[in-house]
Design a protein around this motif. Structure first.
Motif, PDB file in Angstrom:
ATOM      1  N   GLU A  35      18.358  41.408  40.655  1.00 35.69           N
ATOM      2  CA  GLU A  35      17.193  41.841  39.888  1.00 35.69           C
ATOM      3  C   GLU A  35      17.592  42.795  38.772  1.00 35.69           C
ATOM      4  OE1 GLU A  35      13.499  42.695  41.823  1.00 35.69           O
ATOM      5  OE2 GLU A  35      14.238  41.943  43.738  1.00 35.69           O
ATOM      6  N   PHE A  36      18.853  43.280  38.813  1.00 34.38           N
ATOM      7  CA  PHE A  36      19.309  44.244  37.818  1.00 34.38           C
ATOM      8  C   PHE A  36      20.564  43.737  37.114  1.00 34.38           C
ATOM      9  CE2 PHE A  36      17.357  46.616  41.350  1.00 34.38           C
ATOM     10  CZ  PHE A  36      16.295  47.214  40.672  1.00 34.38           C
ATOM     11  N   ASP A  37      20.718  44.113  35.843  1.00 36.30           N
ATOM     12  CA  ASP A  37      21.935  43.818  35.103  1.00 36.30           C
ATOM     13  C   ASP A  37      23.090  44.634  35.689  1.00 36.30           C
ATOM     14  OD1 ASP A  37      20.100  42.475  33.591  1.00 36.30           O
ATOM     15  OD2 ASP A  37      20.414  43.632  31.747  1.00 36.30           O
ATOM     16  N   ALA A  38      24.313  44.290  35.291  1.00 39.87           N
ATOM     17  CA  ALA A  38      25.465  45.028  35.815  1.00 39.87           C
ATOM     18  C   ALA A  38      26.610  45.050  34.814  1.00 39.87           C
ATOM     19  CB  ALA A  38      25.944  44.413  37.131  1.00 39.87           C
ATOM     20  N   LEU A  39      27.357  46.146  34.854  1.00 40.02           N
ATOM     21  CA  LEU A  39      28.630  46.229  34.151  1.00 40.02           C
ATOM     22  C   LEU A  39      29.714  45.738  35.096  1.00 40.02           C
ATOM     23  CD1 LEU A  39      28.692  49.730  32.384  1.00 40.02           C
ATOM     24  CD2 LEU A  39      28.349  47.492  31.343  1.00 40.02           C
ATOM     25  N   ILE A  40      30.528  44.809  34.634  1.00 40.95           N
ATOM     26  CA  ILE A  40      31.653  44.327  35.424  1.00 40.95           C
ATOM     27  C   ILE A  40      32.914  44.904  34.785  1.00 40.95           C
ATOM     28  CG2 ILE A  40      32.705  42.329  36.503  1.00 40.95           C
ATOM     29  CD1 ILE A  40      29.637  42.602  36.937  1.00 40.95           C
ATOM     30  N   LEU A  41      33.575  45.782  35.506  1.00 40.03           N
ATOM     31  CA  LEU A  41      34.740  46.491  34.980  1.00 40.03           C
ATOM     32  C   LEU A  41      35.967  46.083  35.791  1.00 40.03           C
ATOM     33  CD1 LEU A  41      33.027  49.997  34.638  1.00 40.03           C
ATOM     34  CD2 LEU A  41      33.372  48.285  32.833  1.00 40.03           C
ATOM     35  N   LEU A  42      36.767  45.204  35.226  1.00 40.32           N
ATOM     36  CA  LEU A  42      37.951  44.691  35.914  1.00 40.32           C
ATOM     37  C   LEU A  42      39.085  45.705  35.802  1.00 40.32           C
ATOM     38  CD1 LEU A  42      39.045  42.044  37.332  1.00 40.32           C
ATOM     39  CD2 LEU A  42      40.065  41.501  35.111  1.00 40.32           C
ATOM     40  N   THR A  43      39.603  46.136  36.958  1.00 42.42           N
ATOM     41  CA  THR A  43      40.648  47.160  36.966  1.00 42.42           C
ATOM     42  C   THR A  43      42.024  46.553  37.243  1.00 42.42           C
ATOM     43  OG1 THR A  43      40.705  47.687  39.338  1.00 42.42           O
ATOM     44  CG2 THR A  43      38.910  48.653  38.037  1.00 42.42           C
ATOM     45  N   ASP A  44      43.048  47.364  36.982  1.00 44.67           N
ATOM     46  CA  ASP A  44      44.420  46.956  37.310  1.00 44.67           C
ATOM     47  C   ASP A  44      44.875  47.604  38.614  1.00 44.67           C
ATOM     48  OD1 ASP A  44      44.690  49.590  36.563  1.00 44.67           O
ATOM     49  OD2 ASP A  44      46.279  49.245  35.092  1.00 44.67           O
ATOM     50  N   TYR A  45      43.925  47.892  39.496  1.00 46.66           N
ATOM     51  CA  TYR A  45      44.223  48.632  40.724  1.00 46.66           C
ATOM     52  C   TYR A  45      45.304  47.958  41.568  1.00 46.66           C
ATOM     53  CZ  TYR A  45      43.618  50.279  45.524  1.00 46.66           C
ATOM     54  OH  TYR A  45      43.846  50.747  46.794  1.00 46.66           O
ATOM     55  N   GLN A  46      45.241  46.636  41.702  1.00 54.73           N
ATOM     56  CA  GLN A  46      46.208  45.948  42.562  1.00 54.73           C
ATOM     57  C   GLN A  46      47.633  46.093  42.048  1.00 54.73           C
ATOM     58  OE1 GLN A  46      44.223  42.050  42.851  1.00 54.73           O
ATOM     59  NE2 GLN A  46      44.084  42.403  45.051  1.00 54.73           N
ATOM     60  N   SER A  47      47.784  46.115  40.736  1.00 58.77           N
ATOM     61  CA  SER A  47      49.114  46.340  40.159  1.00 58.77           C
ATOM     62  C   SER A  47      49.494  47.809  40.246  1.00 58.77           C
ATOM     63  CB  SER A  47      49.145  45.887  38.696  1.00 58.77           C
ATOM     64  OG  SER A  47      48.927  44.501  38.589  1.00 58.77           O
ATOM     65  N   ALA A  48      48.532  48.680  39.938  1.00 56.13           N
ATOM     66  CA  ALA A  48      48.812  50.113  39.886  1.00 56.13           C
ATOM     67  C   ALA A  48      49.208  50.672  41.248  1.00 56.13           C
ATOM     68  CB  ALA A  48      47.594  50.855  39.346  1.00 56.13           C
ATOM     69  N   LYS A  49      48.601  50.153  42.325  1.00 55.87           N
ATOM     70  CA  LYS A  49      48.873  50.720  43.646  1.00 55.87           C
ATOM     71  C   LYS A  49      50.281  50.394  44.140  1.00 55.87           C
ATOM     72  CE  LYS A  49      46.994  46.969  46.525  1.00 55.87           C
ATOM     73  NZ  LYS A  49      45.984  46.621  47.554  1.00 55.87           N
ATOM     74  N   LYS A  50      50.962  49.462  43.459  1.00 55.93           N
ATOM     75  CA  LYS A  50      52.343  49.148  43.826  1.00 55.93           C
ATOM     76  C   LYS A  50      53.306  50.230  43.347  1.00 55.93           C
ATOM     77  CE  LYS A  50      51.480  44.160  43.609  1.00 55.93           C
ATOM     78  NZ  LYS A  50      51.783  42.891  42.887  1.00 55.93           N
ATOM     79  N   ASN A  51      52.835  51.044  42.402  1.00 55.99           N
ATOM     80  CA  ASN A  51      53.666  52.126  41.886  1.00 55.99           C
ATOM     81  C   ASN A  51      53.593  53.331  42.814  1.00 55.99           C
ATOM     82  OD1 ASN A  51      54.158  50.533  39.580  1.00 55.99           O
ATOM     83  ND2 ASN A  51      52.285  51.301  38.607  1.00 55.99           N
ATOM     84  N   SER A  52      54.551  54.224  42.678  1.00 51.40           N
ATOM     85  CA  SER A  52      54.536  55.443  43.488  1.00 51.40           C
ATOM     86  C   SER A  52      53.366  56.315  43.058  1.00 51.40           C
ATOM     87  CB  SER A  52      55.848  56.211  43.309  1.00 51.40           C
ATOM     88  OG  SER A  52      56.945  55.420  43.727  1.00 51.40           O
ATOM     89  N   PRO A  53      52.670  56.933  44.023  1.00 53.50           N
ATOM     90  CA  PRO A  53      51.553  57.804  43.658  1.00 53.50           C
ATOM     91  C   PRO A  53      52.065  59.065  42.960  1.00 53.50           C
ATOM     92  CG  PRO A  53      51.986  57.904  46.027  1.00 53.50           C
ATOM     93  CD  PRO A  53      52.844  56.811  45.469  1.00 53.50           C
ATOM     94  N   PRO A  54      51.245  59.698  42.129  1.00 58.29           N
ATOM     95  CA  PRO A  54      49.853  59.334  41.873  1.00 58.29           C
ATOM     96  C   PRO A  54      49.749  58.115  40.955  1.00 58.29           C
ATOM     97  CG  PRO A  54      50.477  61.191  40.511  1.00 58.29           C
ATOM     98  CD  PRO A  54      51.641  60.935  41.422  1.00 58.29           C
ATOM     99  N   ILE A  55      48.735  57.312  41.186  1.00 61.31           N
ATOM    100  CA  ILE A  55      48.574  56.088  40.414  1.00 61.31           C
ATOM    101  C   ILE A  55      47.619  56.316  39.250  1.00 61.31           C
ATOM    102  CG2 ILE A  55      49.002  54.660  42.441  1.00 61.31           C
ATOM    103  CD1 ILE A  55      46.018  54.078  42.567  1.00 61.31           C
ATOM    104  N   ARG A  56      47.685  55.428  38.296  1.00 58.78           N
ATOM    105  CA  ARG A  56      46.818  55.513  37.122  1.00 58.78           C
ATOM    106  C   ARG A  56      46.103  54.176  36.965  1.00 58.78           C
ATOM    107  NH1 ARG A  56      49.320  58.218  32.017  1.00 58.78           N
ATOM    108  NH2 ARG A  56      48.720  60.018  33.271  1.00 58.78           N
ATOM    109  N   VAL A  57      44.813  54.186  37.174  1.00 53.38           N
ATOM    110  CA  VAL A  57      44.011  52.967  37.109  1.00 53.38           C
ATOM    111  C   VAL A  57      43.334  52.867  35.748  1.00 53.38           C
ATOM    112  CG1 VAL A  57      42.002  51.779  38.074  1.00 53.38           C
ATOM    113  CG2 VAL A  57      43.629  52.901  39.592  1.00 53.38           C
ATOM    114  N   GLN A  58      43.317  51.659  35.209  1.00 52.63           N
ATOM    115  CA  GLN A  58      42.675  51.416  33.926  1.00 52.63           C
ATOM    116  C   GLN A  58      41.753  50.195  34.012  1.00 52.63           C
ATOM    117  OE1 GLN A  58      43.893  53.314  30.419  1.00 52.63           O
ATOM    118  NE2 GLN A  58      43.246  54.378  32.276  1.00 52.63           N
ATOM    119  N   ILE A  59      40.765  50.178  33.141  1.00 53.60           N
ATOM    120  CA  ILE A  59      39.906  49.004  32.997  1.00 53.60           C
ATOM    121  C   ILE A  59      40.606  48.060  32.027  1.00 53.60           C
ATOM    122  CG2 ILE A  59      37.607  48.159  32.410  1.00 53.60           C
ATOM    123  CD1 ILE A  59      37.751  50.239  34.734  1.00 53.60           C
ATOM    124  N   ILE A  60      40.906  46.837  32.467  1.00 54.64           N
ATOM    125  CA  ILE A  60      41.655  45.915  31.612  1.00 54.64           C
ATOM    126  C   ILE A  60      40.761  44.854  30.969  1.00 54.64           C
ATOM    127  CG2 ILE A  60      43.882  46.265  32.722  1.00 54.64           C
ATOM    128  CD1 ILE A  60      43.374  43.854  34.480  1.00 54.64           C
TER     129      ILE A  60
END
Length: 327
Positions: A134-159
């Motif tokens: 019933e409501f519109d939505a923003l779909i924000l695709l992240t690079d979380y799956q790639s970013a979490k493979k790196n050593s923390p702290p991780i940096r997530v971005q909207i791609i």
């Protein structure tokens, strides 16, 4: 009076700028600008535990996917209040999915899948599969799956990003079938149209018979010859899968599943036979769980553009697949 449509249009028309600013904050750049917003919407009126790392430019600890979604939603509020909607002098925003929509003041949802393009969420009605939200939505695709493979702290971005209208947050393929057959069945028999809608909303395409019936609905309007041809192809597919199951020492599909499809070719009223076979599938697989659409759902269906753009399947939750809009 606040015009939420006007505010949503502002976000939609400036989505690239929204994402650019959001990514800047997610990198920790000038994040102190939204410190007051994050504190206000944080649990207990406290800054979230990940804020300190973000402020130091170290992004955030290795959070789970659901928490990353909360990070994005909270940071997005800062972008909207401090930048995108600043000139509108709106009240303070909040995130409250318990009200049925993530940002209630805007009547706007936020979904943040990662590179598998999927999110899982509770569903209220199976008819959302065709009718959408019933409501519109923003779909924000992240690079979380790639970013979490790196050593923390991780940096997530909207791609990648997309703004979807409520009716677009529905299953693309099933909406196309419903749109193709709605007028045909309504002109013939409203009850049959309701049964089609019920089937499309509840069908599990991992079921051989269920998927076979979906394929028959694709040719429903093309006449008896096309339907007979489709049944022949389905019979060949059944035989192929039967041989494959035997080769792999797996239990084959019961032959009664095929017989229920073959009987359609023998019928003189093929459209009705397909609809009735679909209704039988619903009863066989869902029993009392699968109700017909209520009056509200039915009226929404009749006026819907049936313009779904994503994949949508359900088990205990909806599984939203946004691959179709980003690939």
């Amino acid at each position: 009076m606040i015009n939420s449509q006007e505010l949503r249009d502002e976000i939609k028309n400036n989505l690239p700028t929204v994402v650019h600013q959001l990514n800047s904050y997610l990198r920790g750049e000038n994040v102190n600008e939204i410190k007051d917003v994050l504190k206000r919407v944080g649990r207990g009126g406290q800054l979230p535990h990940w804020y300190k790392n973000l402020e130091l430019g170290q992004s955030m600890p290795n959070l789970d996917g659901k928490t990353i979604g909360s990070v994005i939603e909270m940071t997005l509020l800062g972008v909207l209040e401090k930048h995108t909607l600043k000139s509108f002098n709106i009240p303070q925003l909040s995130v409250n999915p318990a009200k049925g929509v993530d940002i209630p003041l805007l009547n706007l949802g936020v979904k943040s899948p990662s590179e598998n393009y999927c999110t899982s969420e509770p569903f209220f009605s199976a008819y959302e599969r065709i009718l959408g939200n019933e409501f519109d939505a923003l779909i924000l695709l992240t690079d979380y799956q790639s970013a979490k493979k790196n050593s923390p702290p991780i940096r997530v971005q909207i791609i990648k990003s997309m703004y979807l209208g409520g009716s677009e947050i529905a299953d693309k393929g099933l909406c196309e079938i419903a749109r193709l057959n709605r007028d045909l069945l309504m002109d013939k028999n409203e009850a049959e149209c309701k049964k089609m809608l019920q089937f499309l909303c509840y069908v599990n395409q991992k079921s051989w018979r269920g998927k076979a019936l979906v394929n028959l609905f694709k040719v429903l309007s093309q006449g008896d010859n096309s339907i007979n041809s489709a049944v022949t192809k389905l019979e060949k597919d059944f035989i192929k899968k039967e041989k494959q199951a035997q080769f792999e020492s797996k239990e084959p599909i019961h032959k009664s599943e095929l017989q229920k499809i073959l009987s359609i070719a023998d019928s003189n009223i093929k459209v009705t036979s397909i609809v009735n076979a679909a209704n039988d599938w619903v009863v066989d697989n869902h029993k009392d769980f699968a109700r017909l659409p209520n009056d509200n759902e039915w009226q929404r269906f009749l006026r819907s553009p049936l313009n779904g753009k994503i994949g949508l399947s359900f088990a205990l939750q909806w599984r939203y697949s946004f691959g179709a809009i980003f690939k």
